[in-house]
Design a protein around this motif. Structure first.
Motif, PDB file in Angstrom:
ATOM      1  N   GLN A 153       0.817  -1.213   0.000  1.00 25.84           N
ATOM      2  CA  GLN A 153       0.000   0.000   0.000  1.00 25.84           C
ATOM      3  C   GLN A 153       0.851   1.264   0.000  1.00 25.84           C
ATOM      4  N   THR A 154       1.549   1.543   1.096  1.00 24.17           N
ATOM      5  CA  THR A 154       2.214   2.831   1.247  1.00 24.17           C
ATOM      6  C   THR A 154       3.694   2.655   1.568  1.00 24.17           C
ATOM      7  N   PRO A 155       4.587   3.177   0.714  1.00 26.39           N
ATOM      8  CA  PRO A 155       6.023   3.097   1.006  1.00 26.39           C
ATOM      9  C   PRO A 155       6.389   3.942   2.214  1.00 26.39           C
ATOM     10  N   PRO A 156       7.518   3.649   2.847  1.00 24.35           N
ATOM     11  CA  PRO A 156       7.999   4.522   3.928  1.00 24.35           C
ATOM     12  C   PRO A 156       8.489   5.847   3.356  1.00 24.35           C
ATOM     13  N   LEU A 157       8.491   6.871   4.191  1.00 27.58           N
ATOM     14  CA  LEU A 157       8.966   8.185   3.755  1.00 27.58           C
ATOM     15  C   LEU A 157      10.461   8.170   3.466  1.00 27.58           C
ATOM     16  N   VAL A 158      11.208   7.375   4.234  1.00 28.93           N
ATOM     17  CA  VAL A 158      12.657   7.284   4.073  1.00 28.93           C
ATOM     18  C   VAL A 158      13.108   5.861   4.396  1.00 28.93           C
ATOM     19  N   ASN A 159      14.362   5.565   4.096  1.00 27.15           N
ATOM     20  CA  ASN A 159      14.978   4.281   4.412  1.00 27.15           C
ATOM     21  C   ASN A 159      16.014   4.514   5.518  1.00 27.15           C
ATOM     22  N   VAL A 160      15.759   3.987   6.703  1.00 25.66           N
ATOM     23  CA  VAL A 160      16.675   4.202   7.839  1.00 25.66           C
ATOM     24  C   VAL A 160      17.195   2.867   8.389  1.00 25.66           C
ATOM     25  N   ILE A 173       2.164   3.490  16.403  1.00 27.20           N
ATOM     26  CA  ILE A 173       0.955   4.023  17.031  1.00 27.20           C
ATOM     27  C   ILE A 173      -0.197   3.758  16.072  1.00 27.20           C
ATOM     28  N   TYR A 174      -1.169   2.992  16.526  1.00 27.12           N
ATOM     29  CA  TYR A 174      -2.213   2.470  15.646  1.00 27.12           C
ATOM     30  C   TYR A 174      -3.595   2.854  16.147  1.00 27.12           C
ATOM     31  N   SER A 175      -4.422   3.374  15.242  1.00 28.53           N
ATOM     32  CA  SER A 175      -5.820   3.694  15.542  1.00 28.53           C
ATOM     33  C   SER A 175      -6.709   2.686  14.815  1.00 28.53           C
ATOM     34  N   ALA A 176      -7.462   1.917  15.570  1.00 24.11           N
ATOM     35  CA  ALA A 176      -8.292   0.853  14.998  1.00 24.11           C
ATOM     36  C   ALA A 176      -9.442   1.438  14.179  1.00 24.11           C
ATOM     37  N   PRO A 177      -9.920   0.690  13.193  1.00 21.36           N
ATOM     38  CA  PRO A 177     -11.025   1.185  12.376  1.00 21.36           C
ATOM     39  C   PRO A 177     -12.358   1.111  13.105  1.00 21.36           C
ATOM     40  N   VAL A 178     -13.319   1.848  12.567  1.00 21.97           N
ATOM     41  CA  VAL A 178     -14.714   1.787  13.013  1.00 21.97           C
ATOM     42  C   VAL A 178     -15.542   1.409  11.795  1.00 21.97           C
ATOM     43  N   PHE A 179     -16.485   0.477  11.978  1.00 24.77           N
ATOM     44  CA  PHE A 179     -17.263  -0.036  10.857  1.00 24.77           C
ATOM     45  C   PHE A 179     -18.718   0.389  10.934  1.00 24.77           C
ATOM     46  N   ASN A 180     -19.322   0.546   9.761  1.00 22.58           N
ATOM     47  CA  ASN A 180     -20.767   0.720   9.668  1.00 22.58           C
ATOM     48  C   ASN A 180     -21.446  -0.634   9.835  1.00 22.58           C
ATOM     49  N   GLU A 181     -22.755  -0.616  10.025  1.00 21.00           N
ATOM     50  CA  GLU A 181     -23.518  -1.854  10.198  1.00 21.00           C
ATOM     51  C   GLU A 181     -23.377  -2.775   8.996  1.00 21.00           C
ATOM     52  N   PRO A 189      -8.510   2.313   9.464  1.00 22.01           N
ATOM     53  CA  PRO A 189      -7.407   2.335  10.427  1.00 22.01           C
ATOM     54  C   PRO A 189      -6.321   3.319   9.986  1.00 22.01           C
ATOM     55  N   TYR A 190      -5.624   3.871  10.963  1.00 22.92           N
ATOM     56  CA  TYR A 190      -4.499   4.774  10.710  1.00 22.92           C
ATOM     57  C   TYR A 190      -3.300   4.303  11.508  1.00 22.92           C
ATOM     58  N   VAL A 191      -2.116   4.572  10.975  1.00 20.50           N
ATOM     59  CA  VAL A 191      -0.913   4.126  11.668  1.00 20.50           C
ATOM     60  C   VAL A 191       0.215   5.131  11.487  1.00 20.50           C
ATOM     61  N   THR A 192       0.983   5.309  12.556  1.00 17.50           N
ATOM     62  CA  THR A 192       2.250   6.039  12.523  1.00 17.50           C
ATOM     63  C   THR A 192       3.346   5.041  12.858  1.00 17.50           C
ATOM     64  N   VAL A 193       4.372   4.987  12.020  1.00 16.56           N
ATOM     65  CA  VAL A 193       5.486   4.060  12.233  1.00 16.56           C
ATOM     66  C   VAL A 193       6.773   4.867  12.345  1.00 16.56           C
ATOM     67  N   ILE A 194       7.496   4.647  13.438  1.00 18.08           N
ATOM     68  CA  ILE A 194       8.790   5.293  13.667  1.00 18.08           C
ATOM     69  C   ILE A 194       9.838   4.187  13.741  1.00 18.08           C
ATOM     70  N   GLN A 195      10.839   4.275  12.879  1.00 20.53           N
ATOM     71  CA  GLN A 195      11.931   3.298  12.899  1.00 20.53           C
ATOM     72  C   GLN A 195      13.213   4.011  13.286  1.00 20.53           C
ATOM     73  N   ASN A 196      13.856   3.503  14.317  1.00 18.08           N
ATOM     74  CA  ASN A 196      15.130   4.058  14.771  1.00 18.08           C
ATOM     75  C   ASN A 196      15.042   5.564  15.015  1.00 18.08           C
ATOM     76  N   GLY A 197      13.892   6.000  15.529  1.00 25.17           N
ATOM     77  CA  GLY A 197      13.709   7.402  15.874  1.00 25.17           C
ATOM     78  C   GLY A 197      13.291   8.298  14.727  1.00 25.17           C
ATOM     79  N   GLU A 205      -3.282   6.453   6.381  1.00 27.89           N
ATOM     80  CA  GLU A 205      -4.543   5.724   6.271  1.00 27.89           C
ATOM     81  C   GLU A 205      -4.278   4.346   5.666  1.00 27.89           C
ATOM     82  N   ILE A 206      -4.749   3.307   6.331  1.00 24.69           N
ATOM     83  CA  ILE A 206      -4.647   1.949   5.803  1.00 24.69           C
ATOM     84  C   ILE A 206      -5.916   1.664   5.003  1.00 24.69           C
ATOM     85  N   LEU A 207      -5.762   1.235   3.780  1.00 20.60           N
ATOM     86  CA  LEU A 207      -6.885   1.131   2.857  1.00 20.60           C
ATOM     87  C   LEU A 207      -7.718  -0.126   3.061  1.00 20.60           C
TER      88      LEU A 207
END
Length: 248
Positions: A153-160, A173-181, A189-197, A205-207
């Motif tokens: 889906q989404t590449p990282p912003l940089v390679n560290v 840091i992950y935010s779980a999705p909410v679903f309709n009926e 869902p949304y996610v923030t990923v930090i590698q080595n600071g 946004e996770i698709l």
């Protein structure tokens, strides 16, 4: 008559109304509820925050199991757990919604292979959404499949990436999705990923599910496990240590 109206208008103009009360600092302050106190971890000793759930502290895999319910059987040595490709993936016994996850991983020194066949694994969020683990040190591959990508889906912003034989750190840091009926996403869902600071995914946004073949799918679900992948590539297996999670 005109003089009477003019006098009334003049009186209306002269009428004084109360001025707004001057703003004071205290007017925009509130004191309760006070946030609960959490003791931070000690970086020198690799300890976790006081409210964290310890998933692996170097001693055992009691927090993990295989999909058939058997205890996780990846080998542990010197506080480090290494993938056993003959045993398959492992998943947490507990399931989670939104969370903060800390996990450290290492590509073995002297690893061979290229592209996706070099140090391949993954961290699956709620068992559905993969943050890729891969040796991306001087090893090119498709960019939405390199370390720190939301897989396919989404590449990282940089390679560290650090060199094989050195430890990498993910803070997720992950935010779980909410679903309709009807099973569609109300909020993805949304996610923030930090590698080595360094930030690799900034509230991304996770698709949908992260598929090896095909495109993201929507699967209505509740809380789910953290899964560590035992990938089928022929390269030497990677290792993990110091894994903890905080519910959000």
């Amino acid at each position: 008559m005109a003089l009477v109206l003019t006098a009334a208008a003049a009186q209306a103009q002269e009428k004084k109304y109360p001025e707004p009360m001057p703003m004071k600092p205290e007017m925009s302050e509130y004191w309760t509820p006070q946030p609960r106190i959490v003791t931070p971890g000690n970086m020198a000793t690799q300890s976790a925050p006081s409210d964290a759930i310890i998933l692996f502290d170097g001693k055992d895999l009691s927090a993990w199991q295989h999909y058939n319910g058997d205890p996780a059987q990846w080998p542990i040595k010197n506080g480090v757990v290494t993938v056993d490709k003959s045993k398959g993936d492992i998943r947490t016994r507990e399931e989670f919604g939104s969370f903060q996850l800390h996990i450290e991983w290492m590509i073995p020194k002297g690893i061979e292979g290229e592209s996706q066949s070099r140090g391949n694994s993954g961290v699956f969020l709620q068992g559905k959404y993969e943050v890729q683990v891969l040796d991306s040190y001087e090893n090119e591959t498709y960019v939405n499949g390199m370390a720190g990508s939301i897989y396919k889906q989404t590449p990282p912003l940089v390679n560290v990436m650090r060199k094989p034989g050195e430890w990498n750190v993910y803070d997720i840091i992950y935010s779980a999705p909410v679903f309709n009926e009807d099973g569609t996403y109300r909020f993805r869902p949304y996610v923030t990923v930090i590698q080595n600071g360094v930030v690799l995914q900034n509230h991304t946004e996770i698709l949908g599910t992260t598929e090896w073949i095909g495109f993201p799918r929507t699967e209505k679900h509740g809380d789910g496990p953290i899964i560590l992948q035992s990938h089928g590539d022929p390269s030497a297996p990677i290792s993990f240590r110091n894994i903890w999670i905080r519910r959000l």
